[in-house]
Scaffold this motif. Structure first.
Motif, short mmCIF file in Angstrom:
data_model
loop_
_atom_site.label_atom_id
_atom_site.label_comp_id
_atom_site.label_asym_id
_atom_site.label_seq_id
_atom_site.Cartn_x
_atom_site.Cartn_y
_atom_site.Cartn_z
N PHE A 88 1.01 -0.94 -0.17
CA PHE A 88 0.07 0.13 -0.22
C PHE A 88 1.24 0.86 0.37
O PHE A 88 2.18 1.10 -0.18
CB PHE A 88 -0.78 0.14 1.25
N THR A 89 0.41 2.66 -0.32
CA THR A 89 0.91 3.77 -0.31
C THR A 89 1.09 4.28 1.33
O THR A 89 0.80 4.76 1.67
CB THR A 89 0.52 4.75 -1.14
N PHE A 90 2.24 3.92 1.32
CA PHE A 90 3.00 3.74 3.12
C PHE A 90 2.16 5.54 3.54
O PHE A 90 1.92 5.68 4.71
CB PHE A 90 4.04 3.67 3.54
N SER A 91 3.03 6.06 2.51
CA SER A 91 3.37 7.91 2.89
C SER A 91 1.90 8.64 3.24
O SER A 91 2.18 9.38 3.72
CB SER A 91 4.30 8.48 1.45
N SER A 92 1.01 7.84 2.80
CA SER A 92 -0.33 8.15 2.83
C SER A 92 -1.23 8.38 3.82
O SER A 92 -2.30 8.79 4.08
CB SER A 92 -1.53 7.54 1.03
N TYR A 93 -0.95 7.10 4.86
CA TYR A 93 -1.60 6.76 6.05
C TYR A 93 -0.74 7.08 6.99
O TYR A 93 0.16 6.65 7.24
CB TYR A 93 -1.69 5.52 5.68
N ASP A 152 9.91 6.56 7.76
CA ASP A 152 10.80 6.35 7.22
C ASP A 152 10.05 6.67 5.96
O ASP A 152 9.57 5.07 5.79
CB ASP A 152 12.15 6.17 7.25
N ASN A 153 9.16 7.18 5.21
CA ASN A 153 8.73 7.30 4.03
C ASN A 153 9.54 6.33 2.93
O ASN A 153 8.32 6.12 2.20
CB ASN A 153 7.61 8.70 3.97
N ALA A 154 10.62 7.41 3.12
CA ALA A 154 11.14 6.58 2.11
C ALA A 154 11.67 5.16 2.06
O ALA A 154 11.69 4.09 1.22
CB ALA A 154 12.79 6.66 1.78
N LYS A 155 11.97 4.32 3.17
CA LYS A 155 12.35 2.87 3.69
C LYS A 155 11.08 2.00 3.76
O LYS A 155 10.62 0.83 4.19
CB LYS A 155 13.23 3.46 4.85
N ILE A 156 10.13 3.18 3.96
CA ILE A 156 8.56 2.42 3.38
C ILE A 156 8.50 2.25 5.69
O ILE A 156 8.13 -0.28 5.33
CB ILE A 156 7.90 1.31 3.04
N THR A 157 8.82 2.50 6.16
CA THR A 157 9.22 1.61 7.80
C THR A 157 9.07 2.53 8.99
O THR A 157 8.74 3.99 8.98
CB THR A 157 10.72 1.37 7.92
N LEU A 158 8.41 1.83 9.87
CA LEU A 158 7.78 2.67 10.76
C LEU A 158 8.83 1.90 12.12
O LEU A 158 9.45 0.36 11.91
CB LEU A 158 6.18 1.82 11.17
N ALA A 191 -2.06 0.05 10.54
CA ALA A 191 -2.40 0.45 9.36
C ALA A 191 -3.83 0.12 9.41
O ALA A 191 -4.25 -0.18 8.34
CB ALA A 191 -1.87 0.18 7.62
N PRO A 192 -4.25 1.48 9.79
CA PRO A 192 -5.80 1.82 10.24
C PRO A 192 -6.65 2.73 8.60
O PRO A 192 -6.01 3.02 8.53
CB PRO A 192 -6.20 2.91 11.55
N GLY A 193 -7.84 1.63 8.07
CA GLY A 193 -8.39 2.55 6.99
C GLY A 193 -7.79 2.17 5.49
O GLY A 193 -7.34 2.65 4.72
N VAL A 194 -6.68 1.65 5.84
CA VAL A 194 -6.00 0.62 4.53
C VAL A 194 -6.73 0.15 3.52
O VAL A 194 -7.53 -1.17 4.01
CB VAL A 194 -4.66 0.43 4.59
N ARG A 195 -7.67 1.15 2.20
CA ARG A 195 -8.97 0.60 1.71
C ARG A 195 -9.82 -0.03 2.41
O ARG A 195 -10.09 -1.23 2.07
CB ARG A 195 -8.02 -0.59 0.83
#
Length: 117
Positions: free
Chosen positions: A27-32, A73-79, A98-102
């Motif tokens: 999913f688009t990590f940086s959007s959530y 780190d949105n570039a590394k897609i990591t929390l 990740a709440p509310g993804v799709r």
């Protein structure tokens, strides 16, 4: 396919530090916004911390405020969850969410954190 994979748990002494990671995909990590939860033995799962999609806004449960730091780190897609000055009552399985993804809430498999001397 949304996947969240936590890592970094383990045994740590009281007063010590630990950093948890959550690698996201599908999913688009940086959007959530993202969250950390934990569940201790015999207890219900509780919310620990949350971070906005940009990372500029964070909130914490009172029990961890001033000791834990959530970041991403949105570039590394990591929390991340930096845990400092840990206490025995921090012992739990820690989950990223990740709440509310799709229109659904997604969870990782969890990573065990044990605080003991």
């Amino acid at each position: 396919q949304v996947q969240l994979v936590e890592s970094g748990g383990g045994l740590v002494q009281p007063g010590g530090s630990l950093r948890l990671s959550c690698a996201a995909s599908g999913f688009t990590f940086s959007s959530y916004a993202m969250k950390w939860y934990r569940q201790a033995p015999g207890k219900e799962r509780e919310w620990v911390a949350a971070i906005s999609s940009s990372g500029r806004s964070t909130t914490y449960a009172d029990s961890v405020k001033g000791r834990f730091t959530i970041s991403r780190d949105n570039a590394k897609i990591t929390l991340y969850l930096q845990m400092d000055n840990v206490k025995p009552e921090d012992t739990a399985v820690y989950y990223c969410s990740a709440p509310g993804v799709r229109m659904k809430d997604y969870w990782g498999q969890g990573t065990q954190v044990t605080v003991s001397s």
